[in-house]
Design a protein around this motif. Structure first.
Motif, mmCIF file in Angstrom:
data_model
loop_
_atom_site.group_PDB
_atom_site.id
_atom_site.type_symbol
_atom_site.label_atom_id
_atom_site.label_comp_id
_atom_site.label_asym_id
_atom_site.label_seq_id
_atom_site.Cartn_x
_atom_site.Cartn_y
_atom_site.Cartn_z
ATOM 1 N N LYS A 5 0.867 -1.172 0.000
ATOM 2 C CA LYS A 5 0.000 0.000 0.000
ATOM 3 C C LYS A 5 0.906 1.225 0.000
ATOM 4 C CE LYS A 5 -3.967 2.168 1.138
ATOM 5 N NZ LYS A 5 -5.125 2.246 0.332
ATOM 6 N N SER A 7 1.738 5.184 0.147
ATOM 7 C CA SER A 7 1.129 6.326 0.830
ATOM 8 C C SER A 7 0.677 7.356 -0.202
ATOM 9 C CB SER A 7 2.124 6.970 1.798
ATOM 10 O OG SER A 7 3.138 7.653 1.077
ATOM 11 N N ARG A 8 -0.235 8.206 0.229
ATOM 12 C CA ARG A 8 -0.704 9.302 -0.629
ATOM 13 C C ARG A 8 0.480 10.158 -1.058
ATOM 14 N NH1 ARG A 8 -6.126 10.113 -0.602
ATOM 15 N NH2 ARG A 8 -5.970 12.321 -1.079
ATOM 16 N N GLU A 9 1.398 10.401 -0.132
ATOM 17 C CA GLU A 9 2.559 11.235 -0.423
ATOM 18 C C GLU A 9 3.432 10.602 -1.508
ATOM 19 O OE1 GLU A 9 1.697 10.334 2.788
ATOM 20 O OE2 GLU A 9 0.789 12.258 3.300
ATOM 21 N N ILE A 11 2.503 8.578 -3.890
ATOM 22 C CA ILE A 11 1.803 8.646 -5.177
ATOM 23 C C ILE A 11 1.829 10.075 -5.727
ATOM 24 C CG2 ILE A 11 -0.446 8.405 -6.307
ATOM 25 C CD1 ILE A 11 -0.889 5.976 -4.389
ATOM 26 N N VAL A 12 1.558 11.063 -4.875
ATOM 27 C CA VAL A 12 1.590 12.456 -5.319
ATOM 28 C C VAL A 12 2.990 12.826 -5.795
ATOM 29 C CG1 VAL A 12 1.376 14.858 -4.543
ATOM 30 C CG2 VAL A 12 -0.396 13.192 -3.951
ATOM 31 N N LEU A 34 -6.606 13.041 -5.098
ATOM 32 C CA LEU A 34 -6.230 11.643 -5.228
ATOM 33 C C LEU A 34 -7.312 10.823 -4.553
ATOM 34 C CD1 LEU A 34 -4.212 9.350 -5.857
ATOM 35 C CD2 LEU A 34 -3.088 9.911 -3.689
ATOM 36 N N ASP A 36 -8.877 7.775 -2.700
ATOM 37 C CA ASP A 36 -8.322 6.742 -1.817
ATOM 38 C C ASP A 36 -8.429 5.357 -2.439
ATOM 39 O OD1 ASP A 36 -7.638 8.520 0.202
ATOM 40 O OD2 ASP A 36 -9.580 8.320 1.207
ATOM 41 N N TYR A 38 -7.105 1.798 -4.476
ATOM 42 C CA TYR A 38 -6.710 1.497 -5.849
ATOM 43 C C TYR A 38 -7.918 0.987 -6.627
ATOM 44 C CZ TYR A 38 -2.113 1.384 -3.659
ATOM 45 O OH TYR A 38 -1.000 1.705 -2.957
ATOM 46 N N VAL A 59 -4.138 4.072 -9.925
ATOM 47 C CA VAL A 59 -4.588 5.076 -8.963
ATOM 48 C C VAL A 59 -5.478 6.022 -9.752
ATOM 49 C CG1 VAL A 59 -2.612 4.896 -7.421
ATOM 50 C CG2 VAL A 59 -2.536 6.512 -9.302
#
Length: 101
Positions: A5, A7-9, A11-12, A34, A36, A38, A59
């Protein structure tokens, strides 16, 4: 093998590194969210087959104005080898009786 998994960070940061910063393709808005978790895009070997044989993890990014959703292939953003290395470390720690983390 369980999938990591991200993190959002992570992916950004990956989207920014890949220069995926252009305005929305539908309305021209410049801000996105983004979504949440996948999703997966199913792949088929022919158009008559209703059973998916494989899929691509993605994503999803949504325009916060018009709601247009754009999928990005997860493994084009992050290196799948990193996931395998992480999984390998977990397996080694498990054999040694160590906690993962």
């Amino acid at each position: 093998m369980s999938e990591k998994k991200y993190s959002r960070e992570e992916i950004v940061e990956a989207l920014e590194r890949k220069k995926a910063k252009k305005p929305c393709h539908r309305c021209g808005n410049a801000t996105f969210v983004l979504i949440d978790d996948y999703s997966k895009l199913n792949l088929y070997s022919d158009t008559d087959n209703s059973n998916s044989e494989s899929s691509v993890p993605v994503v999803l990014i949504g325009c916060d104005n018009c709601g247009a959703i754009t999928p990005h292939a997860l493994y084009a953003l992050v290196d799948k080898k990193d996931e395998k290395v992480e999984e390998s470390k977990k397996d080694k720690n498990k054999k040694k009786g160590l906690k993962n983390g």
